[in-house]
Structure formats: structure tokens, C-alpha cells
Design an enzyme around this catalytic site. Structure first.
Site, PDB file in Angstrom:
ATOM      1  N   GLN A   1      55.039  50.742  45.767  1.00  0.00           N
ATOM      2  CA  GLN A   1      55.628  51.685  44.316  1.00  0.00           C
ATOM      3  C   GLN A   1      57.397  52.149  44.750  1.00  0.00           C
ATOM      4  O   GLN A   1      57.576  52.451  43.806  1.00  0.00           O
ATOM      5  CB  GLN A   1      54.576  52.156  43.708  1.00  0.00           C
ATOM      6  CG  GLN A   1      53.559  51.409  43.244  1.00  0.00           C
ATOM      7  CD  GLN A   1      52.900  52.197  42.708  1.00  0.00           C
ATOM      8  OE1 GLN A   1      51.675  53.518  43.201  1.00  0.00           O
ATOM      9  NE2 GLN A   1      52.840  52.460  41.060  1.00  0.00           N
TER      10      GLN A   1
ATOM     11  N   GLY B   1      48.700  59.263  41.510  1.00  0.00           N
ATOM     12  CA  GLY B   1      48.304  57.898  42.259  1.00  0.00           C
ATOM     13  C   GLY B   1      49.417  57.501  42.573  1.00  0.00           C
ATOM     14  O   GLY B   1      50.531  57.164  41.483  1.00  0.00           O
TER      15      GLY B   1
ATOM     16  N   CYS C   1      49.978  52.405  34.941  1.00  0.00           N
ATOM     17  CA  CYS C   1      50.426  52.398  36.276  1.00  0.00           C
ATOM     18  C   CYS C   1      52.078  52.595  36.787  1.00  0.00           C
ATOM     19  O   CYS C   1      53.169  52.618  35.370  1.00  0.00           O
ATOM     20  CB  CYS C   1      50.732  50.784  36.970  1.00  0.00           C
ATOM     21  SG  CYS C   1      50.865  50.565  38.643  1.00  0.00           S
ATOM     22  N   LEU C   2      52.517  53.466  37.294  1.00  0.00           N
ATOM     23  CA  LEU C   2      53.483  54.220  37.620  1.00  0.00           C
ATOM     24  C   LEU C   2      54.706  53.104  37.836  1.00  0.00           C
ATOM     25  O   LEU C   2      56.232  52.995  36.803  1.00  0.00           O
ATOM     26  CB  LEU C   2      54.180  54.767  38.657  1.00  0.00           C
ATOM     27  CG  LEU C   2      53.887  56.331  38.517  1.00  0.00           C
ATOM     28  CD1 LEU C   2      54.128  57.390  39.951  1.00  0.00           C
ATOM     29  CD2 LEU C   2      53.898  57.350  37.117  1.00  0.00           C
TER      30      LEU C   2
ATOM     31  N   HIS D   1      48.048  47.665  44.691  1.00  0.00           N
ATOM     32  CA  HIS D   1      49.138  47.675  45.707  1.00  0.00           C
ATOM     33  C   HIS D   1      49.481  47.262  46.354  1.00  0.00           C
ATOM     34  O   HIS D   1      49.945  46.605  46.952  1.00  0.00           O
ATOM     35  CB  HIS D   1      50.075  48.886  45.242  1.00  0.00           C
ATOM     36  CG  HIS D   1      49.935  49.351  43.933  1.00  0.00           C
ATOM     37  ND1 HIS D   1      50.833  48.578  43.109  1.00  0.00           N
ATOM     38  CD2 HIS D   1      49.656  50.269  42.829  1.00  0.00           C
ATOM     39  CE1 HIS D   1      50.825  49.328  42.603  1.00  0.00           C
ATOM     40  NE2 HIS D   1      50.038  49.880  41.853  1.00  0.00           N
TER      41      HIS D   1
ATOM     42  N   HIS E   1      42.313  51.609  42.462  1.00  0.00           N
ATOM     43  CA  HIS E   1      43.969  50.564  41.926  1.00  0.00           C
ATOM     44  C   HIS E   1      44.771  51.454  42.721  1.00  0.00           C
ATOM     45  O   HIS E   1      45.471  49.939  43.104  1.00  0.00           O
ATOM     46  CB  HIS E   1      44.268  52.086  40.788  1.00  0.00           C
ATOM     47  CG  HIS E   1      45.509  51.500  39.821  1.00  0.00           C
ATOM     48  ND1 HIS E   1      45.570  51.174  38.616  1.00  0.00           N
ATOM     49  CD2 HIS E   1      46.784  52.277  40.555  1.00  0.00           C
ATOM     50  CE1 HIS E   1      47.289  50.569  38.189  1.00  0.00           C
ATOM     51  NE2 HIS E   1      47.773  51.404  39.465  1.00  0.00           N
ATOM     52  N   GLU E   2      45.188  51.805  43.371  1.00  0.00           N
ATOM     53  CA  GLU E   2      45.947  51.544  44.634  1.00  0.00           C
ATOM     54  C   GLU E   2      45.580  51.483  45.369  1.00  0.00           C
ATOM     55  O   GLU E   2      46.871  50.641  46.272  1.00  0.00           O
ATOM     56  CB  GLU E   2      46.252  53.319  45.014  1.00  0.00           C
ATOM     57  CG  GLU E   2      46.477  54.539  43.644  1.00  0.00           C
ATOM     58  CD  GLU E   2      47.619  54.439  43.120  1.00  0.00           C
ATOM     59  OE1 GLU E   2      49.256  53.472  43.653  1.00  0.00           O
ATOM     60  OE2 GLU E   2      48.287  54.237  41.969  1.00  0.00           O
TER      61      GLU E   2
END
Length: 185
Positions: A51, A46, A99-100, A145, A141-142
């Protein structure tokens, strides 16, 4: 085109993202394609537009690689524009997440087991979808952001303290990632 992924400490990650106007959808195709390419290169499941430096309400998801352990993720590939959480279950599940934007950090996070979300796809067709298990977790989660909220905001103060060294390294630009990043340092 592979975009750099912004890491912890970048101000855009703490900013609430702006809704996408239907008139801008034609410009979304390239960004969405670039986001998918970037996510795949980073081996993520994701990615939110903030991001990659765009403060707009756009997500890309592909959880198919998790299908063995999470059957609800089989063929779960979406592009999501302007998501809105309609409902979430009271029942919560705690599972490990990464998380990236936080390479090398994984924490156990509690999230709703089931959600209903309304969103638009890249053609600006509206969808209302009920998701369970890990698919719901990824969307939640996304979506955080997009509100300027990060997954580490969901951990206890002691866990934050235990991760302080890693977080400080990220802020200083000392991230150990196998993908292109844009750090503060």
C-alpha cells in the site's frame, strides 16, 4: 516520513509480495517506522507494505483505538514480517471494513472469527499467535494485501456494481482522502 498510500488501480496492489530476507531486517526499521507514521496520519489501524509501494511481506497494525468496541484490540500493536496463516476457525463473522487504499468505500466482509498466525517481528524473532474477533479480522485483511487480494474481492457482484462509480473515480485519481495518496490518474 509520511509515505503516499497507493489507491485502487495501482498495479502493485494486485501483485503478490515477496518474502523479506533476514539479512534485510536492518533496512526494515526505517520502513516500518515510516509505515506506522503514515498509518497514524491516515487514521488507519493497519497498513501493508504494498500500500506504500513496497512489494514485500510487511504489515503494521495498531488497533488500540478500537478497544472500546473491541476489547481484544486493546494494546494490539504489531509489526509483522512474513506472516503465515496456520489455522482459521470455521466460524465466520460479518462486519463492516474499510481500506486506506479505498478512501470512502466501506463494505460488510465475512471473515474467520479466530486465527493462528506465525510471523516475525522487526528483530526477526518468530511469534505464533492466536487472535480473535476484530484483531483477527485486521490481520486477515492486511495479509490479503500481501497476496494481491483486495477487500472488495470479497463482496458480491451486486455490491461491486453499486461501488463501480467510486472505484472508477479512484482509478481516475479522483479520491477524496485526508491523507497523501498515489493514484493511477
Amino acid at each position: 516520513m509520511i509515505l503516499p498510500i497507493y489507491t485502487y488501480g495501482q498495479p502493485i496492489l494486485r501483485k503478490a509480495a515477496e518474502p523479506v530476507n533476514k539479512d534485510c531486517v536492518a533496512d526494515m526499521d526505517r520502513l516500518i517506522d515510516d509505515m506506522f507514521e503514515t498509518m497514524y496520519k491516515a487514521e488507519g489501524i493497519g497498513l501493508a507494505a504494498p500500500q506504500v509501494g513496497h512489494s514485500i511481506r510487511v504489515l503494521v497494525l495498531d488497533a488500540h483505538p478500537l478497544k472500546k468496541d473491541h476489547p481484544e484490540c486493546a494494546y494490539f500493536k504489531r509489526e509483522i514480517i512474513n506472516p503465515e496463516l496456520i489455522e482459521e476457525s470455521k466460524e465466520k463473522i460479518s462486519l463492516e471494513e474499510g481500506c486506506l487504499s479505498f478512501p470512502g468505500i466501506h463494505e460488510t466482509i465475512q471473515r474467520a472469527k479466530k486465527i493462528t498466525v506465525k510471523y516475525f517481528d522487526r528483530d526477526f524473532v518468530e511469534h505464533v499467535e492466536t487472535l480473535e474477533g476484530f484483531a483477527a479480522r485486521i490481520v486477515l485483511h492486511e495479509m490479503e494485501h500481501l497476496a494481491g487480494h483486495l477487500f472488495i474481492d470479497n463482496i458480491s457482484p451486486i455490491r461491486k456494481q453499486l461501488n463501480k462509480g467510486k472505484l472508477n473515480s479512484l482509478i481516475k485519481g479522483k479520491a477524496d482522502a485526508k491523507y497523501k495518496i498515489k493514484s493511477v490518474g
